[in-house]
Write an enzyme that holds these catalytic residues in place. Sequence first.
Site, PDB file in Angstrom:
ATOM      1  N   LYS A  16       0.919  -1.237  -0.137  1.00 44.22           N
ATOM      2  CA  LYS A  16      -0.108  -0.076   0.038  1.00 44.22           C
ATOM      3  C   LYS A  16       0.935   1.309   0.117  1.00 44.22           C
ATOM      4  O   LYS A  16       0.249   2.318  -0.149  1.00 44.22           O
ATOM      5  CB  LYS A  16      -0.828   0.107   1.405  1.00 44.22           C
ATOM      6  N   THR A  62      10.876  -3.287   2.973  1.00 43.86           N
ATOM      7  CA  THR A  62       9.946  -4.315   3.548  1.00 43.86           C
ATOM      8  C   THR A  62      10.558  -5.918   3.347  1.00 43.86           C
ATOM      9  O   THR A  62      11.524  -5.880   2.820  1.00 43.86           O
ATOM     10  CB  THR A  62       8.618  -4.226   2.922  1.00 43.86           C
ATOM     11  N   LYS A  66      15.075  -6.297   5.361  1.00 41.69           N
ATOM     12  CA  LYS A  66      15.314  -5.509   6.292  1.00 41.69           C
ATOM     13  C   LYS A  66      16.872  -5.611   6.869  1.00 41.69           C
ATOM     14  O   LYS A  66      17.038  -4.519   7.225  1.00 41.69           O
ATOM     15  CB  LYS A  66      14.189  -5.320   7.316  1.00 41.69           C
ATOM     16  N   GLU A  78      20.014   5.178  15.951  1.00 41.22           N
ATOM     17  CA  GLU A  78      20.269   4.414  16.961  1.00 41.22           C
ATOM     18  C   GLU A  78      19.206   3.388  17.002  1.00 41.22           C
ATOM     19  O   GLU A  78      19.197   2.443  17.265  1.00 41.22           O
ATOM     20  CB  GLU A  78      19.993   5.402  18.276  1.00 41.22           C
ATOM     21  N   ASP A 102       9.443   1.374  12.272  1.00 36.94           N
ATOM     22  CA  ASP A 102       8.191   0.467  12.643  1.00 36.94           C
ATOM     23  C   ASP A 102       7.719   0.555  14.061  1.00 36.94           C
ATOM     24  O   ASP A 102       6.539   0.644  14.112  1.00 36.94           O
ATOM     25  CB  ASP A 102       8.653  -1.070  12.118  1.00 36.94           C
ATOM     26  N   GLY A 130      11.237  -9.723  13.833  1.00 35.08           N
ATOM     27  CA  GLY A 130      11.807  -8.313  13.507  1.00 35.08           C
ATOM     28  C   GLY A 130      11.010  -7.258  13.600  1.00 35.08           C
ATOM     29  O   GLY A 130      11.264  -6.107  14.375  1.00 35.08           O
ATOM     30  N   ALA A 131       9.587  -7.526  13.901  1.00 32.08           N
ATOM     31  CA  ALA A 131       8.614  -6.204  14.227  1.00 32.08           C
ATOM     32  C   ALA A 131       8.842  -6.046  15.800  1.00 32.08           C
ATOM     33  O   ALA A 131       8.836  -4.773  16.162  1.00 32.08           O
ATOM     34  CB  ALA A 131       7.335  -6.669  13.652  1.00 32.08           C
ATOM     35  N   TYR A 221      -2.530  -6.605   8.939  1.00 36.13           N
ATOM     36  CA  TYR A 221      -3.511  -5.634   8.781  1.00 36.13           C
ATOM     37  C   TYR A 221      -4.269  -6.120   7.656  1.00 36.13           C
ATOM     38  O   TYR A 221      -3.631  -6.909   6.875  1.00 36.13           O
ATOM     39  CB  TYR A 221      -2.981  -4.157   8.482  1.00 36.13           C
ATOM     40  N   GLY A 243      -3.072  -3.538  12.292  1.00 35.93           N
ATOM     41  CA  GLY A 243      -1.891  -2.590  12.115  1.00 35.93           C
ATOM     42  C   GLY A 243      -1.887  -1.660  11.057  1.00 35.93           C
ATOM     43  O   GLY A 243      -0.848  -1.093  10.669  1.00 35.93           O
TER      44      GLY A 243
HETATM   45  P1  NDP Z   1       9.153 -12.477  11.793  1.00 31.80           P
HETATM   46  O1  NDP Z   1       9.104 -13.559  10.731  1.00 31.80           O
HETATM   47  O2  NDP Z   1      10.538 -11.669  11.975  1.00 31.80           O
HETATM   48  O3  NDP Z   1       8.981 -12.967  13.216  1.00 31.80           O
HETATM   49  C1  NDP Z   1       7.637 -13.881  13.474  1.00 31.80           C
HETATM   50  C2  NDP Z   1       7.497 -14.057  14.698  1.00 31.80           C
HETATM   51  O4  NDP Z   1       6.067 -14.721  14.898  1.00 31.80           O
HETATM   52  C3  NDP Z   1       8.470 -14.862  15.618  1.00 31.80           C
HETATM   53  O5  NDP Z   1       8.375 -14.450  16.653  1.00 31.80           O
HETATM   54  C4  NDP Z   1       7.805 -16.469  15.698  1.00 31.80           C
HETATM   55  O6  NDP Z   1       8.393 -17.112  16.540  1.00 31.80           O
HETATM   56  C5  NDP Z   1       6.480 -15.828  15.729  1.00 31.80           C
HETATM   57  N1  NDP Z   1       5.336 -16.964  15.026  1.00 31.80           N
HETATM   58  C6  NDP Z   1       5.144 -17.357  14.142  1.00 31.80           C
HETATM   59  N2  NDP Z   1       4.247 -18.289  13.646  1.00 31.80           N
HETATM   60  C7  NDP Z   1       3.845 -18.431  15.294  1.00 31.80           C
HETATM   61  C8  NDP Z   1       2.946 -19.252  15.697  1.00 31.80           C
HETATM   62  N3  NDP Z   1       2.081 -19.858  15.120  1.00 31.80           N
HETATM   63  N4  NDP Z   1       2.536 -19.303  17.213  1.00 31.80           N
HETATM   64  C9  NDP Z   1       3.664 -18.482  18.087  1.00 31.80           C
HETATM   65  N5  NDP Z   1       4.444 -17.677  17.308  1.00 31.80           N
HETATM   66  C10 NDP Z   1       4.742 -17.710  16.098  1.00 31.80           C
HETATM   67  O7  NDP Z   1       7.852 -11.457  11.452  1.00 31.80           O
HETATM   68  P2  NDP Z   1       7.932  -9.828  11.765  1.00 31.80           P
HETATM   69  O8  NDP Z   1       8.280  -9.403  13.073  1.00 31.80           O
HETATM   70  O9  NDP Z   1       8.447  -9.151  10.554  1.00 31.80           O
HETATM   71  O10 NDP Z   1       6.352  -9.601  11.580  1.00 31.80           O
HETATM   72  C11 NDP Z   1       5.404 -10.224  12.571  1.00 31.80           C
HETATM   73  C12 NDP Z   1       4.097  -9.491  12.016  1.00 31.80           C
HETATM   74  O11 NDP Z   1       3.919  -8.023  11.927  1.00 31.80           O
HETATM   75  C13 NDP Z   1       3.414  -9.924  11.002  1.00 31.80           C
HETATM   76  O12 NDP Z   1       2.130 -10.265  10.814  1.00 31.80           O
HETATM   77  C14 NDP Z   1       3.703  -8.764   9.928  1.00 31.80           C
HETATM   78  O13 NDP Z   1       2.799  -8.645   8.704  1.00 31.80           O
HETATM   79  C15 NDP Z   1       3.487  -7.681  11.053  1.00 31.80           C
HETATM   80  N6  NDP Z   1       3.799  -6.342  10.529  1.00 31.80           N
HETATM   81  C16 NDP Z   1       2.972  -5.246  10.480  1.00 31.80           C
HETATM   82  C17 NDP Z   1       3.644  -4.112  10.092  1.00 31.80           C
HETATM   83  C18 NDP Z   1       2.887  -2.925   9.963  1.00 31.80           C
HETATM   84  O14 NDP Z   1       3.266  -1.727   9.484  1.00 31.80           O
HETATM   85  N7  NDP Z   1       1.627  -3.138  10.319  1.00 31.80           N
HETATM   86  C19 NDP Z   1       5.054  -3.843   9.920  1.00 31.80           C
HETATM   87  C20 NDP Z   1       6.003  -5.099  10.104  1.00 31.80           C
HETATM   88  C21 NDP Z   1       5.351  -6.335  10.534  1.00 31.80           C
HETATM   89  P3  NDP Z   1       9.688 -17.912  16.576  1.00 31.80           P
HETATM   90  O15 NDP Z   1      10.863 -17.082  16.831  1.00 31.80           O
HETATM   91  O16 NDP Z   1       9.440 -19.116  17.473  1.00 31.80           O
HETATM   92  O17 NDP Z   1       9.741 -18.496  14.964  1.00 31.80           O
END
Ligand code: NDP
Length: 277
Positions: A16, A62, A66, A78, A102, A130-131, A221, A243
């Site tokens: 978007k 994205t 990243k 920082e 973010d 990452g988030a 989102y 989100g």
């Molecule tokens: P990552 O791949 O870096 O991290 C994923 C995380 O989710 C890990 O902690 C992982 O655990 C956990 N996870 C995945 N599946 C499960 C499950 N079934 N049960 C429990 N934990 C689970 O992803 P991001 O951090 O980049 O993204 C996370 C979310 O944030 C996504 O939905 C993404 O779309 C959203 N997002 C939204 C943004 C916005 O602007 N609104 C910006 C950035 C992200 P483990 O470490 O054990 O694998």
Amino acid sequence: MTDSYAVIGNPIGHTKSPLIHSTFARQTGQDIEYVAIEGRTGGFREDAETFRQAGGRGMNVTAPFKLDAFAYATDLSERAQMAGAVNALKFDGEHIHAENFDGIGLVRDIVHNLGCPMQGKRVLLLGAGGAARGALLPFLRQKPAQLLVVNRTLSKAQTLVEQFKDYAEGDFSCCSYPELGDVSERFDLVINATSASLRGELPPVHTGVFAPGCLAYELAYGKGLTPFLKLAQGAGAGWLADGVGMLVEQAAEAFEWWRGVRPETATVIKSLTVPLT
Ligand code: NDP
């Protein structure tokens, strides 16, 4: 002269960002063009350089680039350093400035748009990817009374707590999902920063964590009522949010960083909001 910006990711079809930034540009009278680039796996540096050498002024970054953007930057803020990831770049001569907006976008949505101050609150953060990493420094700066990070892979959450503990004024700790079962507190703010909702899954969190009237925030989102939001609703959460506000607020931060002018976000968020039903 029209200045060029882009978002780079893969896949990128769903983005978007061009719509958001062209709306900001119209609103503020800025002469920019903004395109979406599908980066090649393993080819981030080359793709970003091609854009920069052609006169590009900045990029949003994205998934899955990243970390590549972190390695590509010459000047890290920082926030970017602490997050270990970059979601915005600004090109200035030989300098490649890097930021991570973010977390600040998420805090702005929660505190300003949703009117939920985090100071003195009990906050539960699900996920340590990452988030979540990007959110920790902005969260701790809000001075919550408690911040508990829960992750499926506990070691990742432990690493984050170790890395950020010096920024905490309140109780800052982590645990696994099974251990969360023994936690008796209820949380004022429960944030799903896992990617479970992208696959229609529910992180294994139990209903006892939601304080009556709490805010349940889903970082994904455009997905309506996700399994996490449905659980929160059934458990008596007072507000549900996804989100979309975070997405628009991080974009506004990047736009201001690039152009020196703050766009208005409320109407853009409204136009992109998918009802939580
Ligand atoms: P990552 O791949 O870096 O991290 C994923 C995380 O989710 C890990 O902690 C992982 O655990 C956990 N996870 C995945 N599946 C499960 C499950 N079934 N049960 C429990 N934990 C689970 O992803 P991001 O951090 O980049 O993204 C996370 C979310 O944030 C996504 O939905 C993404 O779309 C959203 N997002 C939204 C943004 C916005 O602007 N609104 C910006 C950035 C992200 P483990 O470490 O054990 O694998």
